[in-house]
Design an enzyme around this catalytic site. Structure first.
Site, short mmCIF file in Angstrom:
data_model
loop_
_atom_site.label_atom_id
_atom_site.label_comp_id
_atom_site.label_asym_id
_atom_site.label_seq_id
_atom_site.Cartn_x
_atom_site.Cartn_y
_atom_site.Cartn_z
CB SER A 127 -0.90 0.00 1.24
OG SER A 127 -1.50 1.26 1.45
CE1 TYR A 152 -4.43 -2.12 4.84
CE2 TYR A 152 -3.57 0.02 4.14
CZ TYR A 152 -4.04 -1.24 3.83
OH TYR A 152 -4.13 -1.64 2.52
#
Length: 339
Positions: A127, A152
């Site tokens: 990501s 995350y």
């Protein structure tokens, strides 16, 4: 090829499966169909895939070690596209254990099975969030990613480190893709652009964080899938020692790429285009920055372009027009069925 796609009922997994099925590949799809967002949308994607020859679905959690081992013991995969993960930057603050279970333990299960089974190539989702509050633009894979600002992001950085270890130990070809703000038809309802569309249609105010002073490298789903497919076909080879930078000692069959549009768009501009596509004006509620969020993302895709010829082709105007067309059609159908 026979290809395993984890997270097959998810946004990117669904589109990737459709593309590879169109090319004649055999797809084994895995998803646990959790309720982080509307399960009906996941089921609708899955039903489209189930109508296709060459697709088989396994409802399972990648964090279930025994289930993953049984799947890999039953068949051999030419490639694995690992997209299953607990998504969401802000939700990771509320429920960190879900991220450790799915994103870390689940990743280890997939990587371990790929290594032991001799999988041809493992491609996994990282990501852009790994860049944290990086102020250098565009973001390059050579930039430091040692200071994640969300849990995350920390799990995605952990995936990259684990992937390199498995590649180094077992010679497993592994490629990580740092996705930059993916949008489009069949998208995720927890993403900002989807929430904006819902609010605009309902006449509700839309939350605009950092008082609108934000930009994102919005990347259309078809461009993302094109990049995934190109990468899948090009497993990394060992780095020739003479070509390695002095600070690197790794010769693993491992690569990580940015995959984005390479053209960040100001959030207020994005909302303006969405308003035009929907034919309505949004009521904007200007709010401060959210915890774990960043003001800007901007992908340097030069390495992906060099190695695969990848070039994003969809403008924000084209992409949002296609999203709105799908969004209005899908929810009109949902309302008609409910009646």
């Amino acid at each position: 090829m026979k290809i395993l796609i984890t997270g097959a009922a998810g946004f990117i997994g669904f589109h990737t499966a459709e593309r590879l099925l169109n090319e004649g590949h055999e797809i084994e799809g895995v998803d646990n169909l959790n309720d982080y967002y509307d399960v009906r949308l996941k089921m609708a994607r899955l039903e489209r895939l189930r109508l296709r020859d060459g697709f088989r679905f396994h409802r399972m959690d990648v964090a279930d070690t025994e289930a993953v081992q049984r799947l890999f013991a039953a068949q051999r995969f030419d490639g694995v596209i690992h997209l299953a993960a607990q998504a969401g930057v802000r939700y990771s603050i509320e429920n960190p254990q879900a991220y450790v279970k799915s994103n870390v333990a689940g990743f280890v299960n997939i990587a371990e099975s790929c290594a032991k089974a001799g999988c041809g190539h493992l491609v996994f989702a990282s990501s852009s969030s790994v860049y944290g509050a990086n102020r250098k633009a565009p973001f390059s894979t050579s930039d430091s990613v040692d200071h994640p600002v969300s849990l995350y992001a920390a799990t995605k950085k952990a995936n990259e480190l684990l992937a390199h270890s498995y590649s180094h130990i077992y010679g497993l070809p592994v490629t990580g893709l740092r996705f930059f703000t993916v949008y489009g038809p069949w998208g995720r309802p927890d993403m900002a652009y989807f929430k904006f569309a819902e609010a605009i249609e309902a006449g509700r105010p839309i939350p605009v964080y950092n008082h609108g002073d934000m930009s994102r490298d919005f990347t259309y789903i078809d461009d993302i899938v094109e990049g995934i497919v190109r990468v899948l076909r090009n497993p990394p080879e060992r780095t020739v020692e003479s070509e390695m930078p002095e600070e690197s000692l790794s010769q693993a069959r491992y690569r990580v790429y940015n995959i984005g549009n390479h053209q960040p768009v100001a959030l207020l501009k994005f909302i303006e285009v969405l308003e035009r596509c929907m034919g309505r004006t949004a009521v904007k509620q200007l709010l401060p920055m959210q915890a774990g969020d960043v003001p800007c993302t901007y992908a340097d895709i030069s390495e992906l372009r060099r190695d695969t010829g990848f070039e994003p082709a969809t403008t924000i105007e084209e992409g949002l027009e296609r999203f709105v067309e799908w969004y209005q059609s899908y929810y009109a159908y949902r309302r008609s069925v409910a009646c």
